[in-house]
Scaffold this active site. Structure first.
Site, PDB file in Angstrom:
ATOM      1  N   GLY A 177      60.589  23.596  -5.403  1.00  7.99           N
ATOM      2  CA  GLY A 177      59.598  22.628  -5.909  1.00  7.99           C
ATOM      3  C   GLY A 177      58.247  22.827  -5.238  1.00  7.99           C
ATOM      4  N   GLY A 214      54.513  21.556  -6.293  1.00  8.38           N
ATOM      5  CA  GLY A 214      54.260  20.123  -6.455  1.00  8.38           C
ATOM      6  C   GLY A 214      53.298  19.555  -5.419  1.00  8.38           C
ATOM      7  N   GLN A 215      53.172  18.231  -5.426  1.00  4.61           N
ATOM      8  CA  GLN A 215      52.212  17.550  -4.550  1.00  4.61           C
ATOM      9  C   GLN A 215      52.503  17.849  -3.074  1.00  4.61           C
ATOM     10  OE1 GLN A 215      52.356  13.249  -4.471  1.00  4.61           O
ATOM     11  NE2 GLN A 215      50.358  13.078  -3.509  1.00  4.61           N
ATOM     12  N   ASP A 274      59.623  27.673  -7.583  1.00  6.00           N
ATOM     13  CA  ASP A 274      59.501  26.514  -8.480  1.00  6.00           C
ATOM     14  C   ASP A 274      59.951  26.958  -9.860  1.00  6.00           C
ATOM     15  OD1 ASP A 274      58.364  24.197 -10.064  1.00  6.00           O
ATOM     16  OD2 ASP A 274      57.532  23.703  -8.101  1.00  6.00           O
ATOM     17  N   ARG A 298      58.212  26.241 -12.434  1.00  2.00           N
ATOM     18  CA  ARG A 298      56.961  26.544 -13.146  1.00  2.00           C
ATOM     19  C   ARG A 298      56.128  27.509 -12.280  1.00  2.00           C
ATOM     20  NH1 ARG A 298      53.847  20.659 -12.270  1.00  2.00           N
ATOM     21  NH2 ARG A 298      53.725  20.856 -10.021  1.00  2.00           N
ATOM     22  N   ASP A 324      64.998  27.791 -10.904  1.00  3.98           N
ATOM     23  CA  ASP A 324      65.449  26.467 -11.340  1.00  3.98           C
ATOM     24  C   ASP A 324      66.602  26.065 -10.429  1.00  3.98           C
ATOM     25  OD1 ASP A 324      66.714  24.280 -12.662  1.00  3.98           O
ATOM     26  OD2 ASP A 324      65.768  24.907 -14.539  1.00  3.98           O
ATOM     27  N   TYR A 366      65.877   7.145  -9.971  1.00  9.98           N
ATOM     28  CA  TYR A 366      65.327   7.971  -8.885  1.00  9.98           C
ATOM     29  C   TYR A 366      65.884   7.498  -7.531  1.00  9.98           C
ATOM     30  CZ  TYR A 366      61.526   9.754  -5.802  1.00  9.98           C
ATOM     31  OH  TYR A 366      60.785  10.365  -4.809  1.00  9.98           O
ATOM     32  N   LYS A 379      68.267   9.250  -4.624  1.00  9.57           N
ATOM     33  CA  LYS A 379      67.835   9.405  -3.223  1.00  9.57           C
ATOM     34  C   LYS A 379      68.909   8.884  -2.267  1.00  9.57           C
ATOM     35  CE  LYS A 379      63.970  11.601  -3.706  1.00  9.57           C
ATOM     36  NZ  LYS A 379      63.980  13.050  -3.394  1.00  9.57           N
TER      37      LYS A 379
HETATM   38  P1  NAD Z   1      56.145  16.759  -7.612  1.00 10.91           P
HETATM   39  O1  NAD Z   1      56.617  16.151  -8.877  1.00 10.91           O
HETATM   40  O2  NAD Z   1      54.691  16.885  -7.362  1.00 10.91           O
HETATM   41  O3  NAD Z   1      56.786  18.195  -7.435  1.00 10.91           O
HETATM   42  C1  NAD Z   1      58.135  18.446  -7.730  1.00 10.91           C
HETATM   43  C2  NAD Z   1      58.264  19.910  -8.079  1.00 10.91           C
HETATM   44  O4  NAD Z   1      59.620  20.156  -8.451  1.00 10.91           O
HETATM   45  C3  NAD Z   1      57.390  20.329  -9.276  1.00 10.91           C
HETATM   46  O5  NAD Z   1      56.566  21.410  -8.893  1.00 10.91           O
HETATM   47  C4  NAD Z   1      58.383  20.724 -10.352  1.00 10.91           C
HETATM   48  O6  NAD Z   1      57.952  21.816 -11.153  1.00 10.91           O
HETATM   49  C5  NAD Z   1      59.592  21.092  -9.520  1.00 10.91           C
HETATM   50  N1  NAD Z   1      60.840  21.004 -10.263  1.00 10.91           N
HETATM   51  C6  NAD Z   1      61.242  20.034 -11.123  1.00 10.91           C
HETATM   52  N2  NAD Z   1      62.439  20.357 -11.654  1.00 10.91           N
HETATM   53  C7  NAD Z   1      62.802  21.534 -11.105  1.00 10.91           C
HETATM   54  C8  NAD Z   1      63.942  22.371 -11.240  1.00 10.91           C
HETATM   55  N3  NAD Z   1      64.917  22.064 -12.084  1.00 10.91           N
HETATM   56  N4  NAD Z   1      63.979  23.502 -10.501  1.00 10.91           N
HETATM   57  C9  NAD Z   1      62.983  23.830  -9.668  1.00 10.91           C
HETATM   58  N5  NAD Z   1      61.876  23.087  -9.509  1.00 10.91           N
HETATM   59  C10 NAD Z   1      61.787  21.948 -10.213  1.00 10.91           C
HETATM   60  O7  NAD Z   1      56.852  15.959  -6.434  1.00 10.91           O
HETATM   61  P2  NAD Z   1      56.388  15.841  -4.919  1.00 10.91           P
HETATM   62  O8  NAD Z   1      55.556  14.645  -4.804  1.00 10.91           O
HETATM   63  O9  NAD Z   1      55.869  17.129  -4.426  1.00 10.91           O
HETATM   64  O10 NAD Z   1      57.777  15.499  -4.241  1.00 10.91           O
HETATM   65  C11 NAD Z   1      58.517  16.457  -3.522  1.00 10.91           C
HETATM   66  C12 NAD Z   1      59.749  15.764  -2.963  1.00 10.91           C
HETATM   67  O11 NAD Z   1      59.326  14.712  -2.079  1.00 10.91           O
HETATM   68  C13 NAD Z   1      60.631  15.117  -4.020  1.00 10.91           C
HETATM   69  O12 NAD Z   1      61.975  15.259  -3.649  1.00 10.91           O
HETATM   70  C14 NAD Z   1      60.217  13.669  -3.955  1.00 10.91           C
HETATM   71  O13 NAD Z   1      61.259  12.824  -4.378  1.00 10.91           O
HETATM   72  C15 NAD Z   1      59.928  13.500  -2.499  1.00 10.91           C
HETATM   73  N6  NAD Z   1      59.033  12.377  -2.239  1.00 10.91           N
HETATM   74  C16 NAD Z   1      57.735  12.416  -2.689  1.00 10.91           C
HETATM   75  C17 NAD Z   1      56.914  11.323  -2.481  1.00 10.91           C
HETATM   76  C18 NAD Z   1      55.487  11.300  -2.964  1.00 10.91           C
HETATM   77  O14 NAD Z   1      54.828  10.263  -2.864  1.00 10.91           O
HETATM   78  N7  NAD Z   1      54.957  12.419  -3.459  1.00 10.91           N
HETATM   79  C19 NAD Z   1      57.414  10.206  -1.800  1.00 10.91           C
HETATM   80  C20 NAD Z   1      58.730  10.191  -1.384  1.00 10.91           C
HETATM   81  C21 NAD Z   1      59.533  11.300  -1.593  1.00 10.91           C
HETATM   82  C1  AKB Z   2      57.209   7.812  -6.496  1.00 14.92           C
HETATM   83  O1  AKB Z   2      56.359   6.922  -6.659  1.00 14.92           O
HETATM   84  O2  AKB Z   2      58.134   8.052  -7.272  1.00 14.92           O
HETATM   85  C2  AKB Z   2      57.120   8.617  -5.217  1.00 14.92           C
HETATM   86  C3  AKB Z   2      57.968   8.018  -4.149  1.00 14.92           C
HETATM   87  C4  AKB Z   2      57.456   6.901  -3.348  1.00 14.92           C
HETATM   88  O3  AKB Z   2      59.070   8.445  -3.943  1.00 14.92           O
HETATM   89  N1  AKB Z   2      55.751   8.698  -4.848  1.00 14.92           N
END
Ligand code: NAD
Ligand code: AKB
Length: 313
Positions: free
Chosen positions: A8, A11-12, A34, A36, A52, A141, A145
């Protein structure tokens, strides 16, 4: 950790974590993956492959071919998207994690798994949320978790996998836009403030949520993964927090820099209900005691830095 795989990675979180890991461990030792393609600096700055996480043999192949010894498993669907596509979210978030855990077991890799404030639910104390407390989330979600936290603990106790995790709050960052969560407003607001000096917020003005700036989130992940294993009683997963605010308070902080900025509230009932079920501020004393966690950015420092970084891009 010598050879690291980040799933992943575009992503962010992944787009910043991968670069931080490459700076620490050498660009050639951090494999970004990733489903994508990478549109930013991820690909030119080190190895990248399409992967994937639902494909168990593809994960095994990448890990085997590159002698991976640690996986930062970020691939997931976030809260708002997961409510739109619950079956797909279960598949990616749970089967993806199971595949990664099995690979970790077979290849003796360490694992970082990011949990979330979403692992808590409406019956959890929402202020000073304890490390160990009731976890009955009302979102798909959140269910993935909690299940993920338990599965990581199971693989640690049963198979000796060095799995470690954090319960992140909402993350705010300037590099990559968020991927469909409930806390996304706290990133979108900055772009709107700079572009049109106005933001229509999808959460109520008084919706208080736990939050963290991305540099702290990256630091926490690397810090936890390099901590002394013997000190970790709560492996999966540690509460971590940095700040807690409402949309109204964030807007007021932005107005200190952009006085003409205005905000309106056009509430999205789905995301409002999700936000109302999450902690407003977690207690992170276990992370502080067991591996020395300490956030650097509060609300004011985060807003100043966000506006500076976004203005420059
Ligand atoms: P994001 O949505 O920005 O990135 C997720 C990435 O996963 C994307 O690039 C997407 O293409 C990839 N992805 C989706 N399905 C896939 C698959 N089948 N195979 C491979 N890649 C795949 O999410 P993020 O914010 O970067 O979050 C990363 C992790 O941190 C996640 O597990 C999320 O639950 C966790 N998290 C994020 C936040 C937040 O605020 N951003 C908060 C708490 C937890
Ligand atoms: C969401 O809003 O889904 C994420 C998280 C807090 O896990 N940013």
């Amino acid at each position: 950790m010598e050879k690291i795989l980040v799933t992943g990675a575009t992503g962010q979180v992944g787009s910043e974590l991968t670069i931080a890991l490459r700076n620490n461990y050498g660009p050639e030792n951090v494999f970004a993956a990733d489903k994508r393609p990478a549109l930013n600096e991820l690909s030119p700055s080190g190895p990248f492959c399409l992967l994937d996480v639902r494909d168990a043999s593809a994960i095994n192949q990448v890990v085997d071919a590159n002698n991976i010894d640690a996986i930062f498993h970020l691939a997931a669907l976030l809260s708002a998207v997961a409510e739109q596509k619950p079956q797909q979210a279960w598949d990616v978030n749970m089967n993806g994690l199971l595949n990664v855990l099995e690979t970790c077991r077979a290849h003796r890799c360490a694992l970082f798994f990011p949990s979330s404030i979403a692992a808590f639910g409406p019956e959890t104390p929402s202020m000073n949320t304890p490390q160990d407390t009731i976890q009955r989330p009302s979102t798909l979600y959140g269910i993935t978790k909690v299940s993920g936290e338990l599965l990581c603990d199971y693989y640690h106790h049963r198979f000796g996998v060095d799995a470690r995790g954090l319960r992140y709050p909402g993350l705010i960052s300037s590099k990559t836009l968020p991927g469909g969560g409930t806390t996304d407003y706290a990133v979108d607001i900055f772009y709107a403030a700079l572009k049109s000096q106005h933001y229509d917020c999808f959460l109520r003005a008084d919706t208080q949520l736990d939050m963290m700036y991305m540099p702290d989130a990256i630091d926490a992940a690397i810090h936890l993964m390099t901590a002394d294993s013997k000190q970790l009683k709560h492996r999966n997963a540690f509460n971590v927090t940095a700040m807690s605010f409402t949309p109204q308070q964030l807007a007021a902080e932005i107005q200190k820099h952009i006085p003409e900025f205005t905000i309106a509230y056009i509430v999205d009932p789905l995301r409002q209900a999700i936000a109302d079920s999450w902690p407003r501020h977690m207690n992170d004393s276990a992370a502080k005691a067991e591996w020395g966690w300490q956030a650097q950015f509060d609300l004011s420092a985060m807003v100043t830095d966000m506006l500076k970084k976004i203005t420059l891009t």
